[in-house]
Motif scaffolding. Structure first.
Motif, mmCIF file in Angstrom:
data_model
loop_
_atom_site.group_PDB
_atom_site.id
_atom_site.type_symbol
_atom_site.label_atom_id
_atom_site.label_comp_id
_atom_site.label_asym_id
_atom_site.label_seq_id
_atom_site.Cartn_x
_atom_site.Cartn_y
_atom_site.Cartn_z
ATOM 1 N N GLU A 74 0.837 -1.198 0.000
ATOM 2 C CA GLU A 74 0.000 0.000 0.000
ATOM 3 C C GLU A 74 0.884 1.265 0.000
ATOM 4 N N LEU A 75 0.584 2.223 -0.847
ATOM 5 C CA LEU A 75 1.307 3.488 -0.934
ATOM 6 C C LEU A 75 0.308 4.640 -0.913
ATOM 7 N N VAL A 76 0.727 5.758 -0.325
ATOM 8 C CA VAL A 76 -0.110 6.952 -0.285
ATOM 9 C C VAL A 76 0.781 8.153 -0.622
ATOM 10 N N ASN A 77 0.372 8.982 -1.559
ATOM 11 C CA ASN A 77 1.138 10.169 -1.908
ATOM 12 C C ASN A 77 1.087 11.179 -0.774
ATOM 13 N N ILE A 78 2.206 11.883 -0.548
ATOM 14 C CA ILE A 78 2.275 12.907 0.487
ATOM 15 C C ILE A 78 1.700 14.207 -0.061
ATOM 16 N N GLN A 79 0.737 14.749 0.660
ATOM 17 C CA GLN A 79 0.142 16.027 0.266
ATOM 18 C C GLN A 79 0.959 17.166 0.848
ATOM 19 N N LEU A 80 1.539 17.980 -0.024
ATOM 20 C CA LEU A 80 2.359 19.106 0.429
ATOM 21 C C LEU A 80 1.475 20.269 0.804
ATOM 22 N N ASN A 81 1.873 20.957 1.922
ATOM 23 C CA ASN A 81 1.086 22.110 2.379
ATOM 24 C C ASN A 81 1.406 23.345 1.514
#
Length: 212
Positions: A205-212
């Motif tokens: 499982e992978l999840v993209n990092i949401q940049l602030n």
């Protein structure tokens, strides 16, 4: 010749013959004085471990009673044996490690009334010096009957690494555990960061990092 002496001589001859063929006679098993413990921790340590687990909130792995020689490497080659002997029988009560890499983040010592003794304080001072020399924080917590989880959480907060954006790791959709930050090393997404399950490659499982 008595019957016992005849039997003894026959046993001796049989042993010689077996040895010639590389066969070792079976020896009677000697019982060993060991039995499994009811728990790795004492009742007091177990109470604290429960509170510590709640305070860490899945951000790190908790390992009890880890030997200091497994935490620290020895830099003095000439004095290696003496330095190793000084830590070979010592452990840290709880070692907090980064998920995925198991890199030590800090240690936690549970101090009960025995730490008021002069000899114990001497050992505590040496352990403090080892952690300080190794640039690893050692948090000392006074043993109690009950623990305030929020207070413990606040006391430990500063010893966790500050991640970019202070984002809280998401839970893996499959394993329901906090994911760890990774960086793509190849492919079209090389250099980009993402969340990955610590159980990789079993769980992918992978999840993209949401940049602030």
């Amino acid at each position: 010749m008595t019957q016992k002496r005849v039997e003894k001589n026959l046993d001796g001859c049989l042993s010689v013959i077996l040895n010639l063929f590389g066969i070792q006679p079976k020896q009677a098993a000697v019982p060993l004085p060991y039995k499994v413990r009811e728990s790795l921790l004492t009742p007091a340590e177990l109470r604290f471990h429960t509170a510590l687990t709640q305070a860490v909130e899945g951000r790190a792995a908790i390992y009890p009673k880890v030997g200091l020689q497994d935490v620290f490497s020895i830099t003095d080659r000439e004095g290696y044996r003496a330095a190793r002997n000084r830590i070979s029988t010592r452990h840290v009560d709880f070692l907090i490690c980064e998920l995925g890499t198991l890199k030590p983040l800090f240690g936690v010592e549970l101090d009960d009334s025995s730490h008021n003794r002069t000899e114990t304080q001497r050992h505590d001072l040496f352990k403090n010096q080892v952690f300080e020399t190794g640039h690893l924080a050692l948090v000392r917590v006074t043993a109690r009957q009950h623990y305030n989880v929020d207070e413990l959480k606040n006391a430990l907060q500063e010893f966790f690494p500050k991640e970019a954006g202070t984002q809280t790791p998401p839970l893996c959709p499959n394993c329901k555990i906090p994911m760890v930050r990774r960086t793509a090393r190849q492919g079209e997404h090389k250099g980009q960061e993402f969340w990955a399950c610590p159980n990789f490659p079993t769980c992918k499982e992978l999840v993209n990092i949401q940049l602030n």
